[in-house]
Motif scaffolding. Structure first.
Motif, PDB file in Angstrom:
ATOM      1  N   ASP A 186      34.139  34.793  44.690  1.00  0.00           N
ATOM      2  CA  ASP A 186      33.050  35.650  45.175  1.00  0.00           C
ATOM      3  C   ASP A 186      33.160  37.052  44.562  1.00  0.00           C
ATOM      4  O   ASP A 186      32.140  37.659  44.188  1.00  0.00           O
ATOM      5  N   ALA A 187      34.375  37.571  44.460  1.00  0.00           N
ATOM      6  CA  ALA A 187      34.566  38.912  43.909  1.00  0.00           C
ATOM      7  C   ALA A 187      34.126  38.961  42.443  1.00  0.00           C
ATOM      8  O   ALA A 187      33.477  39.926  42.012  1.00  0.00           O
ATOM      9  N   THR A 188      34.467  37.933  41.687  1.00  0.00           N
ATOM     10  CA  THR A 188      34.054  37.876  40.280  1.00  0.00           C
ATOM     11  C   THR A 188      32.535  37.872  40.170  1.00  0.00           C
ATOM     12  O   THR A 188      31.945  38.579  39.342  1.00  0.00           O
ATOM     13  N   HIS A 189      31.902  37.075  41.040  1.00  0.00           N
ATOM     14  CA  HIS A 189      30.442  36.982  41.023  1.00  0.00           C
ATOM     15  C   HIS A 189      29.789  38.316  41.363  1.00  0.00           C
ATOM     16  O   HIS A 189      28.891  38.785  40.638  1.00  0.00           O
ATOM     17  N   VAL A 190      30.226  38.944  42.439  1.00  0.00           N
ATOM     18  CA  VAL A 190      29.570  40.173  42.890  1.00  0.00           C
ATOM     19  C   VAL A 190      29.869  41.331  41.940  1.00  0.00           C
ATOM     20  O   VAL A 190      28.996  42.161  41.667  1.00  0.00           O
TER      21      VAL A 190
END
Length: 395
Positions: A186-190
C-alpha cells in the motif's frame, strides 16, 4: 408444612424471575487476544472501552428497556481458538451482535460464521482492508468497522513522507507477515501517487531484533524518510537498530506503535522519534479525557486508549441501531446500522456511521499523526502537518 411449601414456592418463583430477567439481557460477544501476543494490550483495552459504554447505556435505562452485557472470550492469538470462541458465543451464548478482535488474521478466520448467521459485527481494532470488503457484494454485509484501515493509515503517512522528504528519497521497511507486506504494498502504491518511487523496500522476519544490515543499505541510498510497517516489538527493534548505526531519518509507522511493548523496548528517547497514526488521544477533547480517566479510575490502568475509544463507539453504534430497529434481530439491526441517524461518539459524531455501500465508520480524514512524549501519546504539531492539505491525501 404449608409454610415450608410456601417458602419453597416463593424461592422457586424468585429463581424463575431471576432466570427470566437474565434471559432478557442483550448479549454482545467480544472475541480477541487478551493474553498471548504483543497485541494483547490492544484486546484488553478494547474490552475496557466496550464495558464502559455498556455501563453508561445500562445506567441510562439499557437498550429496549433491557440490560446490555458484553460476553468476552480470549482467542489467545490463535485462529482455531477464535473460531471456537465465535461458535460458542453465537450458538451457546446467543449473542445478537459481535465485536471483532485485534488480529486481522483471526477475525478473517471466523467472519464467515457471523455472516452466515446474520450477526451484526463491528471491528474496533483489526485493520485489514479485506475485513469490510469480503462480503461487500453480498445482499447484506454484516461486517463493519470502527477502526483505522491500513490503506487509510498509509494515505496519511505517505502524504507526510512526501512533504517531509527534502531529497525525495523515501524508503520502506516491513516485516514479512501479511500485515507488514500488505502495508509495504500500500505504501508503494500511495507514494507513487505523489510521484515518489521508494529507493528501497526492505524486509525482516517478525522475530528479528537486528535490522542494521537492511537499514545500512537504506542509509547508503540516501533516504531521509523511512516508513516502517510492522508490529510493536519489531518497530522498537527497528528504532534500536537505527540507533546502532547513528541514522535518524524521519521515521513513520502505523498505530501498532501505540502498544506498550514498543515504548518499553525502544525506551522513551527512541520511541519519541517514531511518528505514527492514531484516531484520538487521551486529551484530544474534554470528552476523550473524561472517558480515559473514568476507565483508569475503574480498572486501575488502560494500556492503549485508542482501542478503548474505538470499542466504546462501536457499542454505542450497536445500541443505537437496536433502538432504531426496535429489535435485536440481526437483519433488522444491520439495516438500521446502514441507515443510522446521528450518534455521538467519543472519536466523533457519526452522521451517519455507515451506509449500505460503506462499512468504514472512520477514514483518513479522522486520523492524526502522533508520537510518544513522557509516556503519553500526543498529537504532532509541526510545520509539515500545518502545510498538509486535503489534496495531499491521495489513495
Amino acid at each position: 408444612m404449608h409454610k415450608q411449601l410456601f417458602r419453597f414456592a416463593g424461592a422457586a418463583l424468585l429463581a424463575a424471575m431471576a432466570q427470566g430477567a437474565w434471559a432478557q439481557d442483550i448479549k454482545i460477544g467480544y472475541n480477541s487476544d487478551m493474553s498471548a501476543t504483543g497485541s494483547a494490550d490492544f484486546g484488553v483495552s478494547a474490552l475496557a472501552g466496550a464495558r464502559q459504554a455498556v455501563d453508561e447505556i445500562n445506567a441510562a435505562g439499557g437498550v429496549l428497556g433491557r440490560k446490555l452485557v458484553i460476553v468476552a472470550r480470549d482467542d489467545v492469538g490463535a485462529p482455531p481458538k477464535s473460531i471456537q470462541n465465535t461458535n460458542e458465543l453465537v450458538d451457546n451464548e446467543k449473542v445478537v451482535a459481535m465485536l471483532g478482535g485485534v488480529n486481522s488474521g483471526n477475525m478473517l478466520a471466523w467472519m464467515h460464521i457471523v455472516q452466515q448467521k446474520k450477526i451484526p459485527t463491528i471491528s474496533p481494532s483489526a485493520t485489514a482492508t479485506e475485513i469490510t470488503n469480503r462480503y461487500s457484494k453480498e445482499p447484506v454485509n454484516y461486517i463493519s468497522r470502527v477502526s483505522m484501515r491500513d490503506l487509510d493509515q498509509i494515505t496519511l503517512l505517505a502524504a507526510y513522507a512526501a512533504r517531509a522528504s527534502k531529497n525525495g528519497k523515501v524508503a520502506i521497511i516491513a516485516d514479512t507477515t501479511g500485515y507488514g507486506q500488505q502495508g509495504a504494498k500500500d505504501a508503494t502504491h500511495v507514494l507513487g501517487l505523489h510521484g515518489i518511487t521508494p529507493v528501497a523496500n526492505e524486509k525482516f522476519g517478525p522475530k528479528d531484533s537486528d535490522m542494521t544490515s537492511q537499514l545500512n543499505k537504506i542509509k547508503s541510498l540516501g533516504a531521509d524518510t523511512l516508513i516502517v510497517y510492522a508490529l510493536a516489538d519489531s518497530n522498537a527493534h527497528v528504532m534500536r537498530s537505527l540507533e546502532k548505526i547513528n541514522y535518524y531519518p524521519v521515521t513513520l509507522g502505523s498505530w501498532a506503535n501505540l502498544s506498550s511493548p514498543f515504548l518499553r523496548i525502544a525506551g522513551p528517547d527512541l520511541a519519541k522519534k517514531m511518528i505514527f497514526s492514531a484516531s484520538i488521544t487521551e486529551d484530544s477533547t474534554p470528552k476523550s479525557k473524561a472517558l480515559y480517566e473514568t476507565i483508569v479510575k475503574r480498572d486501575g490502568k488502560l494500556p492503549t486508549y485508542v482501542f478503548a475509544a474505538h470499542a466504546y463507539d462501536s457499542v454505542k453504534l450497536l445500541a443505537a441501531a437496536m433502538e432504531q430497529a426496535k429489535s435485536t434481530d440481526g437483519e433488522k439491526v444491520q439495516a438500521a446500522l446502514d441507515n443510522l441517524g446521528k450518534v455521538d461518539g467519543v472519536i466523533k459524531t457519526y452522521a451517519p456511521a455507515f451506509t449500505k455501500e460503506n462499512h468504514e465508520a472512520l477514514s483518513y480524514k479522522d486520523f492524526r499523526l502522533v508520537r510518544w512524549v513522557d509516556g503519553k501519546v500526543v498529537s504532532i504539531d509541526d510545520d509539515i502537518t500545518r502545510q498538509m492539505k486535503p489534496e495531499d491525501l491521495k489513495q
